[in-house]
Design an enzyme around this catalytic site. Structure first.
Site, PDB file in Angstrom:
ATOM      1  CG  ASP A   1      -1.999  -1.063   1.133  1.00 17.27           C
ATOM      2  OD1 ASP A   1      -2.778  -1.009   0.165  1.00 17.27           O
ATOM      3  OD2 ASP A   1      -2.064  -1.944   2.012  1.00 17.27           O
TER       4      ASP A   1
ATOM      5  CG  HIS B   1      -3.900  -0.262  -3.242  1.00 18.82           C
ATOM      6  ND1 HIS B   1      -4.685  -0.485  -2.125  1.00 18.82           N
ATOM      7  CD2 HIS B   1      -4.543   0.716  -3.951  1.00 18.82           C
ATOM      8  CE1 HIS B   1      -5.737   0.311  -2.147  1.00 18.82           C
ATOM      9  NE2 HIS B   1      -5.669   1.070  -3.240  1.00 18.82           N
TER      10      HIS B   1
HETATM   11  C1  DX5 Z   1      -6.247   0.395   3.123  1.00 16.45           C
HETATM   12  C2  DX5 Z   1      -5.347  -0.566   2.404  1.00 16.45           C
HETATM   13  C3  DX5 Z   1      -5.555  -1.993   2.754  1.00 16.45           C
HETATM   14  C4  DX5 Z   1      -5.385  -2.308   4.213  1.00 16.45           C
HETATM   15  C5  DX5 Z   1      -6.108  -3.574   4.552  1.00 16.45           C
HETATM   16  O1  DX5 Z   1      -6.144   1.645   2.545  1.00 16.45           O
HETATM   17  O2  DX5 Z   1      -5.532  -0.445   1.012  1.00 16.45           O
HETATM   18  O3  DX5 Z   1      -4.717  -2.812   1.940  1.00 16.45           O
HETATM   19  O4  DX5 Z   1      -4.055  -2.436   4.595  1.00 16.45           O
HETATM   20  O5  DX5 Z   1      -5.946  -3.833   5.917  1.00 16.45           O
HETATM   21  P1  DX5 Z   1      -7.040  -4.659   6.727  1.00 16.45           P
HETATM   22  O6  DX5 Z   1      -7.088  -6.043   6.123  1.00 16.45           O
HETATM   23  O7  DX5 Z   1      -6.521  -4.638   8.105  1.00 16.45           O
HETATM   24  O8  DX5 Z   1      -8.353  -3.949   6.568  1.00 16.45           O
HETATM   25 ZN    ZN Z   2      -4.527  -1.918  -0.346  1.00 11.70          ZN
END
Ligand code: DX5
Ligand code: ZN
Length: 216
Positions: free
Chosen positions: A33, A64
Site C-alpha cells: 500500500d 496499490h
Molecule cells: C487500506 C489498504 C488496505 C489495508 C487492509 O487503505 O488499502 O490494503 O491495509 O488492511 P485490513 O485487512 O486490516 O483492513
Molecule cells: Zn490496499
C-alpha cells in the site's frame, strides 16, 4: 481464492523478514500500500523501499497506489520490481495514459474503486485492465470494518466481465477476515487482500489456509 497479505500491518523495522514470513505462510501475492498523504490522509513508503524488499520473495508484488498522480511514478515502481500496479480511478492522472504506461513495462494493470465510486467508472477502460480492485473500506488505514454493501459492485463487475468475455481478476481490499471473506467469494472476488487478519494472527499459515477454506 488468492490471498494477498497487506504489508501495511507488518513490522516495518523488519519488512524483509515479514515478507519471508508471509511467503512461508502461503501468501499468493504481496500487497503493498503506497500512500502519499495527499490522495489519502496517511503516508507509507515508496519505490526505494519496495526495491529493497523485492529480494525476499519470488511471489508477485501487487502495488496499490493511493497517490494523486500515479502516472509520474509508474517507471519508478516498475524498476523497483512491481508485477501488478493498481491505481485509483479517482486520481488526477490521465487514466488511459497511466494504464498504457504500466503495460509498456510488461506489467499487469488494475483500477481501484473507492467505496463511493460506482462500477460504471471503470467500464470505459475495462477491456484494457487485468484487474479491478474494489475497496471494502475507505482507503488510508488498516484495521477498519468491512463494507458488505460493496458486494453488489463486485457482482456488477463480474457480470460485465462475463458479458464481454474478459478474463480480468476482481480483487477486494479492506476489513477482510474470517467473518467476512465468505461474502466476497460468494459475490465473485478472485483475490482478497488481508492485513490485520493475517499479520495479527498467531499462526499466519493457519490464518491463510483458514481464509481459503471459508471460500470453498
Ligand atoms: C487500506 C489498504 C488496505 C489495508 C487492509 O487503505 O488499502 O490494503 O491495509 O488492511 P485490513 O485487512 O486490516 O483492513
Ligand atoms: Zn490496499
Amino acid at each position: 481464492m488468492k490471498i494477498a497479505p497487506s504489508l501495511l500491518s507488518c513490522d516495518f523495522s523488519v519488512m524483509g523478514e515479514e515478507i519471508r514470513r508471509m511467503d512461508k505462510a502461503g501468501a499468493d501475492w504481496m500487497h503493498l500500500d503506497v500512500m502519499d498523504g495527499h490522495f489519502v490522509p496517511n503516508i507509507t513508503f515508496g519505490a526505494p523501499v519496495i526495491k529493497h524488499i523485492r529480494k525476499y520473495t519470488e511471489k508477485p508484488f501487487d502495488i496499490h497506489l493511493m497517490i494523486s498522480e500515479p502516472l509520474r511514478y509508474i517507471d519508478d515502481f516498475a524498476a523497483a520490481g512491481a508485477d501488478i500496479i493498481t491505481f485509483h480511478v479517482e486520481c488526477d492522472s490521465d487514466i488511459e495514459a497511466t494504464i498504457a504506461k504500466i503495460k509498456s513495462h510488461g506489467l499487469k494493470a488494475g483500477l481501484v474503486l473507492k467505496p463511493a465510486t460506482p462500477a460504471s467508472a471503470v467500464l470505459p477502460y475495462i477491456d484494457e485492465l487485468d484487474l479491478v480492485l474494489v475497496m471494502t473500506v475507505e482507503p488510508g488505514f488498516g484495521g477498519q470494518s468491512f463494507m458488505a454493501d460493496m458486494m453488489p459492485k463486485v457482482r456488477e463487475l463480474k457480470s460485465e466481465r462475463e458479458k464481454r468475455g474478459l478474463s480480468l481478476l476482481i480483487e477486494a481490499d479492506g476489513g477482510i477476515g474470517e467473518a467476512t471473506i465468505a461474502q466476497t467469494a460468494e459475490a465473485g472476488v478472485d483475490v482478497c487482500v488481508a492485513g490485520t487478519a493475517v499479520f495479527k494472527a498467531e499462526n499466519p499459515a493457519r490464518a491463510i489456509a483458514g481464509l481459503k477454506e471459508l471460500c470453498e
